[in-house]
Design an enzyme around this catalytic site. Sequence first.
Site, PDB file in Angstrom:
ATOM      1  N   ASP A 115       0.871  -1.175   0.000  1.00 22.96           N
ATOM      2  CA  ASP A 115       0.000   0.000   0.000  1.00 22.96           C
ATOM      3  C   ASP A 115       0.911   1.229   0.000  1.00 22.96           C
ATOM      4  OD1 ASP A 115      -2.202   1.763   0.439  1.00 22.96           O
ATOM      5  OD2 ASP A 115      -3.227   0.169   1.534  1.00 22.96           O
ATOM      6  N   ASP A 221      -2.861   4.753  -2.679  1.00 18.55           N
ATOM      7  CA  ASP A 221      -3.864   5.441  -1.874  1.00 18.55           C
ATOM      8  C   ASP A 221      -4.261   6.776  -2.511  1.00 18.55           C
ATOM      9  OD1 ASP A 221      -5.254   5.402   0.787  1.00 18.55           O
ATOM     10  OD2 ASP A 221      -4.156   7.276   1.054  1.00 18.55           O
ATOM     11  N   GLU A 278      -6.535   3.905  -5.972  1.00 19.66           N
ATOM     12  CA  GLU A 278      -7.780   4.225  -5.274  1.00 19.66           C
ATOM     13  C   GLU A 278      -8.249   5.585  -5.779  1.00 19.66           C
ATOM     14  OE1 GLU A 278      -9.592   4.662  -0.779  1.00 19.66           O
ATOM     15  OE2 GLU A 278      -7.743   5.654  -1.342  1.00 19.66           O
ATOM     16  N   HIS A 353     -10.994  -1.960   4.184  1.00 17.66           N
ATOM     17  CA  HIS A 353     -10.829  -1.471   5.562  1.00 17.66           C
ATOM     18  C   HIS A 353     -11.562  -0.152   5.811  1.00 17.66           C
ATOM     19  CE1 HIS A 353      -8.059   0.677   3.083  1.00 17.66           C
ATOM     20  NE2 HIS A 353      -7.893   1.562   4.042  1.00 17.66           N
ATOM     21  N   ASP A 354     -12.162   0.432   4.784  1.00 21.72           N
ATOM     22  CA  ASP A 354     -12.889   1.695   4.952  1.00 21.72           C
ATOM     23  C   ASP A 354     -14.405   1.491   4.899  1.00 21.72           C
ATOM     24  OD1 ASP A 354     -10.519   3.170   4.986  1.00 21.72           O
ATOM     25  OD2 ASP A 354     -10.554   3.514   2.817  1.00 21.72           O
TER      26      ASP A 354
END
Length: 597
Positions: A115, A221, A278, A353-354
């Site tokens: 990430d 990200d 993302e 995870h969000d």
Amino acid sequence: MSGTETQVQTRSQHQLASGRAWWKESSVYQIYPASFKDSNGDGIGDIQGIISKLDYIKALGVDIIWLSPISQSPQVDMGYDVSDYYAIHPPYGTLEDVEMLIKGIRARGMKYVMDLVVNHTSDQHEWFKQSRSSKTNEFRDWYIWKKPRYTADGVRHPPNNWGSYFSGPAWTYDEQTEEYYLHLFASEQPDLNWENPIVREAVHKIMRYWLDKGASGFRLDVINFISKDQRFPDIPVTDPSRPYPEGAKYYACGPRIHEYLQELGSILKEYDAFSVGEMPSVYDPKEILKAVEFERQELGMAFQFEIMDIDHGPQGKFSPGNFQLKNLKSVVSKWQSFMYDNNGWNALYLENHDQGRSISRFGSEKPEFRSLSGKMLATFLGLQSGTPFIYQGQEIGMTNLPETWKVEKLRDLEAINFWNELTQRTPGDTKLHGQTMKEMRLKCRDNGRLPMQWGPGKFADFSSGSTAPWIDTNDDYENWNASSQVSDSSSIFNYWAGILKLRKTWVDLFVYGSYTLVDESNDDLFVYARLFGESTAVVVSNFSEENVKWSIPADVKSVFAAGKLLVGNYEELQVTDIQGEAIMLRPFEAFVVHKGE
Ligand code: TEU
Ligand code: CA
């Protein structure tokens, strides 16, 4: 001939619209390190814990393991605030542990994806410490500093009215040099200034370092936020209760984004690396296509957010929104067809995870439907066109946090900030607060962050120590855990494994085939067809908890007549007895019929 029928036939002639690539044929498992497996009993997941579970991940049949950030970080945002890209967050382990992890992943024929959080750093990063120290420091220009604005009455204001995703303005005033710096997320997450070529070089260096260490690529990200409109204009305020609106119009897929992505792309190409960007706040697939079109060689694929924002309300994420199957159909079909027709590629996901857990949002937590709806969602997601992503716990049907949880149990700064801001602004409005808590339980980020449920023991066998996990376990782990599912051939875990195997068996069809929505107007069923050459699969998912009678539409009748069943989530499969016209789907039933080679 109906409209759909023509479409199905035209599409079948397409064959391979888009180039082949190893990362299109792969599937990804996402790990949230703090909550995956704690090896030393301090209540925090770690690298050695992950190493101990590699065989479990391999058994699921995925090809790639993506870890949410493990770099050194003060953890204001769970590692999405990096203070050193070359060091590991000590509670997670050491660089040697990571090397061992990469070795273990590769030894099992899988790949490691890192990430990479480079839209912003932590305010504790040396770069930012330097940058804030003086206006003449050589790192000043690594971040985005602006002078204050003053109103006629002499009151100081931020340079513009953009809001932070974690409440309040996106700018923080720094007394030391009397300027504001930009942070689209928390004030401890200052945005890097990508206009500065030296910043971009520093990012390239980090990428090469990790690729050389054995990473096979990156999840990038909020990568579509890196280029900001340099005029930094205000956003019109439409809701007076929210004076700092989202400024995405001026930085989501901003003016120089593709120039920057081409630079990243050329490094990725050198290593034949995986990449997923993302990309929140962009709903026009044409914009995202510019980054993921195969020949442009920027990124491999992107996470679009239209699918995740589907149950957000008019006042944003924590206001009530109504999930409707017809919206899901139009969103999914829009991205599926567009990317296929234009040589792009989709990243397929329902959780990360969000996000809230998909069974809780789109299926049913009721005991009789939980496993069925989890398998239905696996069928629905896993056989679409694109690269599937499974988030830890999704493969065993983990659900959202318990209804009994009060706000004090939450750990995520987004929810906590939102709650504090709301309750201060509307004291005594218990109705609104109750409603907000209900929405948080559906959509807050902590839902996906509860400890992985490995077994029925204390702390769900996530941690063996006496220290409680950093966030509480869910209540249901005694009956709902990985160890019981791995050995149960009828579990969600093994169903997911079966879906991933189908993709490997029918690569042309399920990876490279076209997508067509079938029976668009049906309110309960999501049905789509995948086609490649002479091969057709029809994927049927019942999103309702009722029996649904379905008249098989003309354009897929021949598939049902001649077809065989590839997979289904009920033990006795009624579809094998179809007499041609109509079938009865049971609650959350899903199956796939196939005709041809
Ligand atoms: O998320 C970016 C993002 O926009 C969201 O998913 C975000 O969580 C949501 O909009 C809040 O409502 C990424 C990471 O996935 C997230 O964990 C980080 O907090 C964020 O970037 C900042 O790095
Ligand atoms: Ca630990």
